[in-house]
Scaffold this motif. Sequence first.
Motif, PDB file in Angstrom:
ATOM      1  N   ALA A 321      41.026 -19.969  21.528  1.00  0.00           N
ATOM      2  CA  ALA A 321      41.218 -18.815  22.412  1.00  0.00           C
ATOM      3  C   ALA A 321      40.527 -19.049  23.753  1.00  0.00           C
ATOM      4  CB  ALA A 321      40.668 -17.556  21.739  1.00  0.00           C
ATOM      5  N   SER A 356      51.060 -24.039  15.795  1.00  0.00           N
ATOM      6  CA  SER A 356      51.244 -23.254  17.014  1.00  0.00           C
ATOM      7  C   SER A 356      50.481 -23.923  18.147  1.00  0.00           C
ATOM      8  CB  SER A 356      50.735 -21.830  16.784  1.00  0.00           C
ATOM      9  OG  SER A 356      49.377 -21.884  16.385  1.00  0.00           O
TER      10      SER A 356
ATOM     11  N   GLY B 251      39.984 -14.606  24.524  1.00  0.00           N
ATOM     12  CA  GLY B 251      41.217 -13.849  24.345  1.00  0.00           C
ATOM     13  C   GLY B 251      41.510 -12.993  25.566  1.00  0.00           C
ATOM     14  N   GLU B 254      46.976 -13.944  27.556  1.00  0.00           N
ATOM     15  CA  GLU B 254      47.943 -13.633  26.502  1.00  0.00           C
ATOM     16  C   GLU B 254      47.860 -14.666  25.376  1.00  0.00           C
ATOM     17  OE1 GLU B 254      49.744 -11.091  24.775  1.00  0.00           O
ATOM     18  OE2 GLU B 254      49.189 -10.630  26.850  1.00  0.00           O
ATOM     19  N   LYS B 255      47.873 -15.951  25.753  1.00  0.00           N
ATOM     20  CA  LYS B 255      47.828 -17.019  24.745  1.00  0.00           C
ATOM     21  C   LYS B 255      46.479 -17.046  24.033  1.00  0.00           C
ATOM     22  CE  LYS B 255      51.831 -19.076  25.458  1.00  0.00           C
ATOM     23  NZ  LYS B 255      52.815 -19.459  24.438  1.00  0.00           N
ATOM     24  N   LYS B 257      44.614 -14.455  23.478  1.00  0.00           N
ATOM     25  CA  LYS B 257      44.591 -13.317  22.574  1.00  0.00           C
ATOM     26  C   LYS B 257      45.334 -13.661  21.280  1.00  0.00           C
ATOM     27  CE  LYS B 257      45.279  -9.612  24.902  1.00  0.00           C
ATOM     28  NZ  LYS B 257      46.053  -8.546  25.572  1.00  0.00           N
ATOM     29  N   GLN B 258      46.486 -14.298  21.433  1.00  0.00           N
ATOM     30  CA  GLN B 258      47.248 -14.720  20.249  1.00  0.00           C
ATOM     31  C   GLN B 258      46.427 -15.666  19.387  1.00  0.00           C
ATOM     32  OE1 GLN B 258      50.980 -16.490  21.463  1.00  0.00           O
ATOM     33  NE2 GLN B 258      51.497 -14.706  22.705  1.00  0.00           N
ATOM     34  N   SER B 261      43.710 -13.781  17.603  1.00  0.00           N
ATOM     35  CA  SER B 261      44.258 -12.876  16.602  1.00  0.00           C
ATOM     36  C   SER B 261      44.713 -13.631  15.363  1.00  0.00           C
ATOM     37  CB  SER B 261      45.420 -12.101  17.229  1.00  0.00           C
ATOM     38  OG  SER B 261      46.456 -11.946  16.308  1.00  0.00           O
ATOM     39  N   SER B 262      45.323 -14.806  15.560  1.00  0.00           N
ATOM     40  CA  SER B 262      45.854 -15.512  14.398  1.00  0.00           C
ATOM     41  C   SER B 262      44.741 -16.070  13.531  1.00  0.00           C
ATOM     42  CB  SER B 262      46.787 -16.636  14.845  1.00  0.00           C
ATOM     43  OG  SER B 262      46.047 -17.649  15.469  1.00  0.00           O
ATOM     44  N   GLY B 268      42.536  -8.162  19.248  1.00  0.00           N
ATOM     45  CA  GLY B 268      42.595  -8.543  20.649  1.00  0.00           C
ATOM     46  C   GLY B 268      42.235  -7.359  21.517  1.00  0.00           C
TER      47      GLY B 268
END
Lengths: 466, 466
Positions: A321, A356, B251, B254-255, B257-258, B261-262, B268
């Motif tokens: 992140a 990813s 985060g 946008e990336k 945060k993803q 989160s994952s 986020g």
Amino acid sequence: MLKENLDLSRLFYPRAIAIVGASPDHNSLGSLPIRFLQRHGFPGKIYPVNPKHKEIMGLACYPSLPEINDEIDLALIGIPRQFVLSALRSCAEKRVPFAILFSAGFAEMGAEGKKAQEELKEFVKKTNVRIVGPNCIGIINTHGRVAASFTSGLEMDFLLPGNIGLITQSGGVGNCVLTRAYDRSIGLSYFISSGNEVDLEIADFLEFFLRDERTQSIALLLEDLKNPKKFLEAAERAFQVGKPIVALKVGRSEKGKQAASSHTGAMGGRDDIYEGFFRQKRICRVYDIDELLEVAHLFASSKIPAGKRVAILTTSGGSGALLADLAADNQLSLPPPATATKEKLNDLVPAVATISNPMDITTQFMNDPEAIGRYLLTFDQDENYDLLIINFTVSSPERTKKVAEKMAALKPSLSKPLVVCWPVGSMAQEAFHCLQKAGLPLFFQPAHCLLAVGKLVRLSQASEKY
Amino acid sequence: MLKENLDLSRLFYPRAIAIVGASPDHNSLGSLPIRFLQRHGFPGKIYPVNPKHKEIMGLACYPSLPEINDEIDLALIGIPRQFVLSALRSCAEKRVPFAILFSAGFAEMGAEGKKAQEELKEFVKKTNVRIVGPNCIGIINTHGRVAASFTSGLEMDFLLPGNIGLITQSGGVGNCVLTRAYDRSIGLSYFISSGNEVDLEIADFLEFFLRDERTQSIALLLEDLKNPKKFLEAAERAFQVGKPIVALKVGRSEKGKQAASSHTGAMGGRDDIYEGFFRQKRICRVYDIDELLEVAHLFASSKIPAGKRVAILTTSGGSGALLADLAADNQLSLPPPATATKEKLNDLVPAVATISNPMDITTQFMNDPEAIGRYLLTFDQDENYDLLIINFTVSSPERTKKVAEKMAALKPSLSKPLVVCWPVGSMAQEAFHCLQKAGLPLFFQPAHCLLAVGKLVRLSQASEKY
């Protein structure tokens, strides 16, 4: 004539060096260069010159330059200002082509100093002696083992050959770059402290670097440009031959400009003018010492990526992140992997993650370098990416070393630039050394890593547009 | 009741620790914590628990928790997810007040994992066992020699006691901070990996730090806040008691945060909301790992300056210009010295400089620590300044050590904060160790130095306004 077709090879590869005002006094300007030349295995002859001594540091000492029965390529002069001109006249008499003036007290020191520098300038016009300095700390040629400098960084164990050419108008900051590069196993090709530039100036050294096969990128520490036109022409040629220039320009602020001006007699100049120069000539601007070093190193050691699409592999979701945030700050894009990549790596996906970008490979693979190799090769083959960054957070000496060895072995098989970010302490230093030896760019600070990658990407974009 | 008046002292100072699922397998979660507890001299009892073994690493191994004939303060649980609840029930039965769950596969792992975490939550509600984690790497108490973690950084030679309390939601980044701090001789008071925070969360640990005398500043690595209201209340109290919080929030993008989160199931949340929280509670925001460490360290080790007027002393004009630029970037002011300062130092002014700010003391005084001492004391007494920065560019081991010793000796006599910036390589490491031992804040990168000083100054301004 020499001055029209400048050849600096005897300056950087001198066969014999005379130290004018040589001295046995341990920490003096007449002693340190002898010690450092000896320490770092200078392959040529060293001639101390001082009428007061017969021998200095095991070397025969000569009463004057003309009495040396050998051809001298370079004279090092660190004597008080009032004796400098006379020493230079001896150089002319002896037909010494190059002199480095360590001596201070010239343009940086009020009206009297400025006058003395004018006298030097007059001298230069009339003779064939080319001068580095005054008020400089000398030059180093790592490949040729020429440590013609008194900078304290030369107390390092050995000169580290490399492919970054450094030109610094600040001797002090030069020593910082030199020693911090050494710590990181980042080698310079040449270290040049240009000082007050009464004669040879940045543009001359740039031209030398352009023709030098060992120099792949150029790092500049700039206080001011004596001759902007000449500099811009050299910078233009540097761009054309693909040797990128990275510049740390100090004196951006009002107080900074005053500080620079008071110490080398620099004119300073408006920062927006410099900014314009840099943009025009695709000179990459940085704002601190380590950035200068790290960006120049990445430029000198990495392939140029085809675009800005980056894959980030990490051993920790949190660091993924963090790196993703920093990638966004630096205008890099992080597209998802292609379907083929997902299929190829499906059996490796740890229970807690998916394929990813950023890809969290988790720490479990620190025990499985082969799997890390498969990850790297598969992302390398993915057409969605132009460059790979792998970031580790594990620090144990044993496991990190094995992973580093795997990556070093893998490097020749990769088609895209691979950059390693490993922001842990020195307990992993064997791994670091392994990567450095393999020529893999290694960063310890994610922000610096992504900044440098961003600049590398924009370098490729600049080339395309050009 | 325990949950209403939370006392974490048995968690951080356990008298006896049980390792549930203890294992002789070198690199496993059931083995590493035992090794690290032993390595770092845990003063309490260690009880391995595993029905398959009689002895592990020289310790008697117990078939189950209840069979240990001792009071257990803390259980470490690193077994597969499906066995975790049963282990926790044993903890409840044995009246173990704290359990650290290393086990992963909970909220960070899809629907099934989320369900498992819900079950944990239900368990927590019904018992008095307080949980750290799951999906965390444990805690370290440096003063109490409790290395209840499996993080690879614990392969360090010794725990370094200090006064920065670290709470990290990312274990990987936590290991980076831990090992990079160690390299810099910067000690933590506690290292807390909070993981998925099914029970104990950041705010609980903050409250512990507020009452802990050893913790002077707090470093946070944040992915998301489970309970913003509780966090804001704790942050408010931290501000009131003068324990500044420094936060690296990942985060932001946008990336990013993803990615966050994952991996922990973090929600986020919009970055501007976090930015608002930080401003509201005077939490100092940083953007990289070393910044987190360096700012927290400066906050923990320096006096608070009365204002933003900084004196910069350097051994090189170029670095003076660089630091002046960076001071301007960080909204610091560099007033000229008072007349009295100029008069007092007149005899020291080197031929090439004047008494000014930045003050270029030149490298000549590297052979004269007494003169450097006079410079520092005189600028310290100058009412035009609130804080002093001294920047060195010389690196020779011998001379740097003497200068460092002088500054260490001088420190108690200074009335204002002194910050040292020494951007050279490790050849000067004896000097660095000397400064670190004396508690003088030491930076290797001018940009980081001025950034941290800027934040320290704004901390004082925040306090005044409050």
